[in-house]
Design an enzyme around this catalytic site. Sequence first.
Site, PDB file in Angstrom:
ATOM      1  N   GLU A 120       0.841  -1.196   0.000  1.00  0.00           N
ATOM      2  CA  GLU A 120       0.000   0.000   0.000  1.00  0.00           C
ATOM      3  C   GLU A 120       0.875   1.245   0.000  1.00  0.00           C
ATOM      4  OE1 GLU A 120      -3.061   0.125   3.010  1.00  0.00           O
ATOM      5  OE2 GLU A 120      -3.764   2.093   2.350  1.00  0.00           O
ATOM      6  N   ARG A 124       2.755   7.375   5.885  1.00  0.00           N
ATOM      7  CA  ARG A 124       3.819   7.772   6.809  1.00  0.00           C
ATOM      8  C   ARG A 124       4.923   8.449   6.005  1.00  0.00           C
ATOM      9  NH1 ARG A 124       6.507   3.248  10.400  1.00  0.00           N
ATOM     10  NH2 ARG A 124       7.167   5.043  11.640  1.00  0.00           N
ATOM     11  N   ASP A 217      -3.869 -15.365  -5.982  1.00  0.00           N
ATOM     12  CA  ASP A 217      -4.039 -16.467  -6.927  1.00  0.00           C
ATOM     13  C   ASP A 217      -5.517 -16.593  -7.301  1.00  0.00           C
ATOM     14  OD1 ASP A 217      -5.429 -18.540  -5.287  1.00  0.00           O
ATOM     15  OD2 ASP A 217      -3.588 -18.482  -4.123  1.00  0.00           O
ATOM     16  N   HIS A 219      -7.731 -18.995  -7.224  1.00  0.00           N
ATOM     17  CA  HIS A 219      -8.650 -19.614  -6.266  1.00  0.00           C
ATOM     18  C   HIS A 219      -9.082 -18.605  -5.210  1.00  0.00           C
ATOM     19  CE1 HIS A 219     -10.372 -22.243  -3.274  1.00  0.00           C
ATOM     20  NE2 HIS A 219      -9.464 -21.851  -2.403  1.00  0.00           N
ATOM     21  N   HIS A 223     -12.770 -16.634  -4.440  1.00  0.00           N
ATOM     22  CA  HIS A 223     -13.385 -16.529  -3.114  1.00  0.00           C
ATOM     23  C   HIS A 223     -13.746 -15.075  -2.801  1.00  0.00           C
ATOM     24  CE1 HIS A 223     -14.336 -17.879   0.910  1.00  0.00           C
ATOM     25  NE2 HIS A 223     -13.607 -16.890   1.399  1.00  0.00           N
ATOM     26  N   ARG A 228     -17.683 -10.595  -2.587  1.00  0.00           N
ATOM     27  CA  ARG A 228     -17.740  -9.151  -2.807  1.00  0.00           C
ATOM     28  C   ARG A 228     -18.531  -8.760  -4.050  1.00  0.00           C
ATOM     29  NH1 ARG A 228     -16.899  -7.763   2.328  1.00  0.00           N
ATOM     30  NH2 ARG A 228     -15.001  -8.737   3.124  1.00  0.00           N
TER      31      ARG A 228
END
Lengths: 306, 306, 306, 306
Positions: A120, A124, A217, A219, A223, A228
């Site tokens: 990300e 900072r 990956d 898979h 998920h 979502r």
Amino acid sequence: MPLSADQQSEIDALRSQPSQTLRAVSEGMEGHLYKAIDVLDHGFVRVIDYMGDDAAICQAARVSYGKGTKSVQNDEGLIRYLMRHWHSTPFEMCEIKLHVKLPVFVARQWIRHRTANVNEYSARYSILDREFYIPAPEHVNAQSVVNNQGRGGVLEGAEAARVLEILKSDSNRAYDNYEAMIGETGPDGEAQDGLARELARMNLPSNIYTQWYWKVDLHNLFHFLRLRADAHAQYEIRVYADAICKVVADWVPAAYAAFEDYRLGGATLSGKALDCVRRMLKGEEVTQENSGMSKGEWREFQGVLA
Amino acid sequence: MPLSADQQSEIDALRSQPSQTLRAVSEGMEGHLYKAIDVLDHGFVRVIDYMGDDAAICQAARVSYGKGTKSVQNDEGLIRYLMRHWHSTPFEMCEIKLHVKLPVFVARQWIRHRTANVNEYSARYSILDREFYIPAPEHVNAQSVVNNQGRGGVLEGAEAARVLEILKSDSNRAYDNYEAMIGETGPDGEAQDGLARELARMNLPSNIYTQWYWKVDLHNLFHFLRLRADAHAQYEIRVYADAICKVVADWVPAAYAAFEDYRLGGATLSGKALDCVRRMLKGEEVTQENSGMSKGEWREFQGVLA
Amino acid sequence: MPLSADQQSEIDALRSQPSQTLRAVSEGMEGHLYKAIDVLDHGFVRVIDYMGDDAAICQAARVSYGKGTKSVQNDEGLIRYLMRHWHSTPFEMCEIKLHVKLPVFVARQWIRHRTANVNEYSARYSILDREFYIPAPEHVNAQSVVNNQGRGGVLEGAEAARVLEILKSDSNRAYDNYEAMIGETGPDGEAQDGLARELARMNLPSNIYTQWYWKVDLHNLFHFLRLRADAHAQYEIRVYADAICKVVADWVPAAYAAFEDYRLGGATLSGKALDCVRRMLKGEEVTQENSGMSKGEWREFQGVLA
Amino acid sequence: MPLSADQQSEIDALRSQPSQTLRAVSEGMEGHLYKAIDVLDHGFVRVIDYMGDDAAICQAARVSYGKGTKSVQNDEGLIRYLMRHWHSTPFEMCEIKLHVKLPVFVARQWIRHRTANVNEYSARYSILDREFYIPAPEHVNAQSVVNNQGRGGVLEGAEAARVLEILKSDSNRAYDNYEAMIGETGPDGEAQDGLARELARMNLPSNIYTQWYWKVDLHNLFHFLRLRADAHAQYEIRVYADAICKVVADWVPAAYAAFEDYRLGGATLSGKALDCVRRMLKGEEVTQENSGMSKGEWREFQGVLA
């Protein structure tokens, strides 16, 4: 506009220089590489890299020396079989790396998917841009009265206007103050030290945009998409999932078709629910009362059969 | 010879068909793709696919829009900084997929590294080949008398001969009996059903070869290599780690060089050990007795300074 | 007999010394602690430790300060809701640690479940016992002719006798030779060095027993049990899963009941299958030909509705 | 005050009801259970549950049937050996579950540690409290001029006063507007629908407090503590890590002592740095110029030897 002219020209430069490779190539995916797909008002999804294609799933499942079967039809059948029987490891053999720009409150839901790699943008280290998610008017909804964690109807009139005004003015004031705190000049033009960025960022609301590189990956991506891209997911993350679904459909068409049939379009029925289906197919009258299900379960079960 | 003519021709076919891609390409890695690197008597390591290169590590660390800096020197400095300060996520942005053929007892150590993806050849579904690891004479060692989980000197003479003879004859007898149990003809030529493969395989010793597709990100691969390319690792897994080290050095030269300096060639000193070093640098005579370390720690500490 | 008198007395000693704790206690689980549940001919499962109970699942879901609701009925409803809607994190808040003794070929399947913690008995360091899995006659099956990775009917007569004789004699010969190789005396009584244990173990077949400590959270344990207590799992791992299911039912009765209804007793229907159900409920004649499913899918679908 | 009277009485109730258990009990940890350790102005850390103790680490390493050795001294030696040689799995056999209240910007750093289980308070479902982190005056620092992601000296005078005033007033205004948006009464007393909570929360700055249940094994906790109790970690997460360090020292004293010596108090030296140490011990004059290190590395190396 999510991308500046500089950013766009960096992307164009990358797209103008194809190289030769011996690796498996997905033509559908090459067309997506580096381009930004707009999501929400300032967000995007960009494919940075990928590994594998439909054939790579089958090749791994067969632990083969070469390309395995040349028959696309065989590969599709195998992929459907693997998906139906919850064989997860062959789908793990494909990998995708995305660059995503998204509001912080969306990032906080997204990061709960732990089996992925993330870098990300660091607030900072760097200064965040003045970019905040302000919902389009048609996505400003009331609290749902039936679902404690959902939305009801669209807000209208004065209430909607007040909400949008608050979000905009609070975002801007927070950012003005963020700049004032980290700046090297005080309000009267005098020199000041400037607050540490790692502290100043705490004044920013969670509709500010952040960005990250996210690698996962296939898979685990499926998920993520199942949860979502679902109707119960919050709209603001669902639009990212929807955008990614389109990319995946171009990348691994057979795997995505199987995912659509078995996961997105499918449903898991409990033992009780299966029993009700069997009784109904025999012509029996089944009601919530004699189903063994609670009212909530029965309502969801009715939704599946409708 | 690990590869049959058919397998070799499948590999050759894959290597003869380059495609165009917009993705990051590592020239050093393209040279390795699909080729088998021989390991032990029947094993190998083959690169099936890879994602990313040295620049991709930096690009992710910077969450950049384009290629980031064009300066290779800057990238090397950043990579060394990331490695030195235990920043793991940028290294996770590179991925490698290998096809490995290896004895079962090596596979059992290897699989303990959990953050990876694996598809193993299924002995429930398929019949294993008659291929067993028989150590070369110079790798048949006595039990170590100082290290309970290590090897001592090389066995010689009659004892070594007996060991090799046992390993060969037991392997062959076990495989003969495996074939006899699953075969459709009994010992006197009569028809028989044939034992289920999932049961018959239990008769095979753990020097039989298996194979798998193994996919891992660069951070976790470095962790694997640090432990398995180490002098304390069992020889039979170390040779696989050594083979992979060479591949990684060609794939991501800057990252591998940093890994070599900070991990393979480095050492972690305890607070006590650092204190001893400081005292020694001041000219003080430090011994095990006044070091605060146990005898074992002291011996290892002496090894680091030697 | 899996446990020696010494081992049994160690277990008895542990069970005779209750301590006081302020932690959540599951009475059903306390009854299992340390005791060995026999599995196969020499294996077992023993509960070494556990964390949490049904209430702990709800407490985490609510992020509560105290015990949360005192109503067991409310907790059951919440647990069913969480299971139905695939909320995995509250179930991850319970943890179990088992000591398992199992054949190596079972251990190789088991270890594929990566989200768990394992300490295995080291055959580099220690000498393995002469204990091999020899199937009971009613579990010696032919290769299935319909399922490439399954078993058909029980073998009988001379073929069964030959199989058992092979497994026994090959196991014993392999172990005799293992002992001969690591021993300090050669065949003629002369002194020898003894082969390194890390090498000698490779002569042992995969029906030899190993043992490990295995720790896993309840969510991942349910995933393991769904796959391994399934009718398609190999018998020799299914009996371990069945034994663990009984333990879990005593540990977290509400969570286990929900698991039984929604996972073990449930089924996932594809979009195509749901469509067929809807058509059938409207009285339409649906056949494989007009279902949109392949023959294999249709057969499995018929199995679910039967 | 982080805890209300109701919350405190719930905790007191839990602490007043000890139960009997056969599990391993850590007396040092029982004293911590459920109590809140204050961190920052409104945050806390509370131990909700734990599994295992120092002996459990050794028991797993030995895969033992009973308690293993009764000698505490032997256990300490084994634990130091395991820590020194990077044996991670025995430490994974202990587990801790914490209830933590923390500012959102701290939570965002914390969650990057993926090998843990989390249940966070849901602001989609529930309304957040008006609690914001406002730094104590001695923790309001300038941006560091040497470290891009760190803090410099404490701000004083008018600048510090302005920062604190901004943080307080922006927090309160954001919360006032959050309440106004979700409330059922508009500014003029008229009824309104109330904005969905999942939307309204986006107006809140990241110094608002959230809370979660966080469960992690001891190995991964040590990794978290090594990075977050480090001098380079942001102060606001370091105070949580420091609080947890004290808890762990009471829970598993031998493991914590080894962690302190080998990790917190230790340092990893690169191959180049070790070479310099060896040369210095031989009396050679080593400078940055002849060390082979960059200026940054050399400065850090000098810091280790100082």
